[in-house]
Motif scaffolding. Structure first.
Motif, PDB file in Angstrom:
ATOM      1  N   UNK A  31      18.534  21.271 -31.485  1.00  0.00           N
ATOM      2  CA  UNK A  31      19.699  21.667 -30.480  1.00  0.00           C
ATOM      3  C   UNK A  31      21.039  21.395 -31.375  1.00  0.00           C
ATOM      4  N   UNK A  32      21.190  20.258 -32.193  1.00  0.00           N
ATOM      5  CA  UNK A  32      22.588  20.155 -32.978  1.00  0.00           C
ATOM      6  C   UNK A  32      22.690  21.266 -33.983  1.00  0.00           C
ATOM      7  N   UNK A  33      21.779  21.960 -34.424  1.00  0.00           N
ATOM      8  CA  UNK A  33      21.869  22.855 -35.554  1.00  0.00           C
ATOM      9  C   UNK A  33      21.870  24.267 -34.526  1.00  0.00           C
ATOM     10  N   UNK A  34      20.903  24.482 -33.542  1.00  0.00           N
ATOM     11  CA  UNK A  34      20.798  25.542 -32.964  1.00  0.00           C
ATOM     12  C   UNK A  34      22.044  26.190 -32.093  1.00  0.00           C
ATOM     13  N   UNK A  35      22.945  25.040 -31.748  1.00  0.00           N
ATOM     14  CA  UNK A  35      23.980  25.478 -30.819  1.00  0.00           C
ATOM     15  C   UNK A  35      24.893  26.373 -31.673  1.00  0.00           C
ATOM     16  N   UNK A  90      18.633  12.195 -24.155  1.00  0.00           N
ATOM     17  CA  UNK A  90      19.409  13.237 -24.956  1.00  0.00           C
ATOM     18  C   UNK A  90      19.812  14.490 -24.165  1.00  0.00           C
ATOM     19  N   UNK A  91      18.768  15.075 -23.266  1.00  0.00           N
ATOM     20  CA  UNK A  91      19.006  16.043 -22.511  1.00  0.00           C
ATOM     21  C   UNK A  91      20.037  15.900 -21.537  1.00  0.00           C
ATOM     22  N   UNK A  92      19.732  14.755 -21.047  1.00  0.00           N
ATOM     23  CA  UNK A  92      20.957  14.542 -19.890  1.00  0.00           C
ATOM     24  C   UNK A  92      22.285  14.625 -20.521  1.00  0.00           C
ATOM     25  N   UNK A  93      22.459  13.900 -21.612  1.00  0.00           N
ATOM     26  CA  UNK A  93      23.776  13.852 -22.408  1.00  0.00           C
ATOM     27  C   UNK A  93      24.162  15.087 -23.006  1.00  0.00           C
ATOM     28  N   UNK A  94      23.362  15.920 -23.566  1.00  0.00           N
ATOM     29  CA  UNK A  94      23.597  17.169 -24.144  1.00  0.00           C
ATOM     30  C   UNK A  94      24.394  18.119 -22.922  1.00  0.00           C
ATOM     31  N   UNK A 125      26.157  17.713 -20.601  1.00  0.00           N
ATOM     32  CA  UNK A 125      27.297  17.629 -20.425  1.00  0.00           C
ATOM     33  C   UNK A 125      28.360  17.868 -21.676  1.00  0.00           C
ATOM     34  N   UNK A 126      27.940  17.995 -22.725  1.00  0.00           N
ATOM     35  CA  UNK A 126      28.382  18.200 -24.022  1.00  0.00           C
ATOM     36  C   UNK A 126      28.674  19.829 -24.369  1.00  0.00           C
ATOM     37  N   UNK A 127      27.376  20.426 -24.250  1.00  0.00           N
ATOM     38  CA  UNK A 127      27.093  21.758 -24.808  1.00  0.00           C
ATOM     39  C   UNK A 127      28.295  22.736 -24.060  1.00  0.00           C
ATOM     40  N   UNK A 128      28.749  23.867 -24.723  1.00  0.00           N
ATOM     41  CA  UNK A 128      29.681  24.623 -24.483  1.00  0.00           C
ATOM     42  C   UNK A 128      29.366  25.846 -23.918  1.00  0.00           C
ATOM     43  N   UNK A 136      28.591  27.647 -21.322  1.00  0.00           N
ATOM     44  CA  UNK A 136      27.432  28.109 -20.314  1.00  0.00           C
ATOM     45  C   UNK A 136      26.172  27.884 -20.894  1.00  0.00           C
ATOM     46  N   UNK A 137      25.799  26.988 -22.029  1.00  0.00           N
ATOM     47  CA  UNK A 137      24.786  26.982 -22.601  1.00  0.00           C
ATOM     48  C   UNK A 137      24.016  25.653 -21.863  1.00  0.00           C
ATOM     49  N   UNK A 138      22.801  26.013 -21.648  1.00  0.00           N
ATOM     50  CA  UNK A 138      22.068  24.829 -20.645  1.00  0.00           C
ATOM     51  C   UNK A 138      20.907  24.147 -21.637  1.00  0.00           C
ATOM     52  N   UNK A 139      20.524  23.117 -20.998  1.00  0.00           N
ATOM     53  CA  UNK A 139      19.271  22.301 -21.763  1.00  0.00           C
ATOM     54  C   UNK A 139      18.576  21.654 -20.639  1.00  0.00           C
ATOM     55  N   UNK A 140      17.079  21.495 -20.777  1.00  0.00           N
ATOM     56  CA  UNK A 140      16.330  20.942 -20.046  1.00  0.00           C
ATOM     57  C   UNK A 140      15.268  20.480 -20.651  1.00  0.00           C
ATOM     58  N   UNK A 141      14.359  19.735 -20.117  1.00  0.00           N
ATOM     59  CA  UNK A 141      13.176  19.518 -20.735  1.00  0.00           C
ATOM     60  C   UNK A 141      11.890  19.598 -19.669  1.00  0.00           C
TER      61      UNK A 141
END
Ligand SMILES: NC(=O)c1ccc[n+]([C@@H]2O[C@H](COP(=O)([O-])OP(=O)(O)OC[C@H]3O[C@@H](n4cnc5c(N)ncnc54)[C@H](OP(=O)(O)O)[C@@H]3O)[C@@H](O)[C@H]2O)c1
Length: 198
Positions: free
Chosen positions: A94-98, A135-139, A141-144, A146-151
């Protein structure tokens, strides 16, 4: 949609790649085999993978190496397999892929029921899962852009009968349930969610 599946040669990943490639462009990634090789325990290797793939719309990770074995043999060394693999490996995707994902893209990581329902021999996976879910819950609210994240969190899956003895009384997650949990993450509107199949 261009979908990267990291762990695409494994039990879950090969099923998901076959299911999604009828409708989408799938890029299969694993440390050996696949279309592109990347080791998720190496940030250099992850960066190289994203550079080779170019812009993409969704990333699925079903790569989450952990130590599975008796508690008596667990030491710092064994525990780090899950920390460097399932935890930091997926976080670094995620940190790199964003930097490479398209606007309104999505990331979907793999955790598992062991987060809440521990079984003997799997303490490393329980701990890594819990941290990935935080991490998923925290990310989310940080990702910009319109990028979404789930597990996706399944219990033991029907295609892994070798694990059934370790999960007494568990009704296995079917491959259809697994696929549709990933579909919910990729094609729905959810973000910051742990999508359970149990
Ligand atoms: N199977 C189940 O019943 C079940 C249930 C709940 C949760 N889970 C979790 O789901 C995940 C996947 O399970 P699975 O049964 O599909 O596993 P699997 O069959 O062992 O497949 C793992 C995949 O990840 C890749 N991989 C492993 N280490 C990697 C690394 N360092 N870098 C890049 N790719 C790597 C493997 O390819 P290479 O070996 O070529 O790298 C393979 O493609 C695991 O985290 C597991 O804890 C599994």
């Amino acid at each position: 949609m261009k979908i990267i599946i990291v762990g695409a040669t494994g039990t879950m990943g090969s099923f998901l790649a076959a299911a999604f490639e009828t409708e989408h462009q799938v890029v299969r990634v694993a440390s050996k085999g696949g279309d592109i090789q990347a080791d998720i325990t190496s940030t250099t290797s992850i960066e190289s993978m994203f550079k080779q793939v170019g812009p993409f719309d969704a990333l699925i990770s079903t790569a989450g190496p952990t130590y599975v074995g008796p508690w008596a043999k667990m030491s710092d060394k064994e525990f780090r397999k899950g920390i460097e693999g399932k935890l930091m490996g997926q976080i670094n995707l995620i940190l790199i892929g964003q930097k490479y994902i398209n606007t309104k893209g999505s990331f979907t990581l793999i955790t598992g029921a062991l987060t809440e329902e521990p079984q003997k021999n799997f303490a490393n996976a329980s701990a890594a899962n819990g941290a990935v879910e935080g991490f998923v819950r925290a990310a989310a609210i940080e990702l910009e852009n319109g990028i979404r994240i789930n597990a996706v969190s399944p219990t033991v899956i029907e295609a892994s009968p070798e694990y059934f003895p370790y999960f007494p009384g568990e009704i296995p997650t079917t491959m259809r349930q697994l696929e549709y949990a990933f579909r919910k993450s990729l094609f729905g509107a959810h973000t910051g969610q742990i999508i359970k199949t149990y």
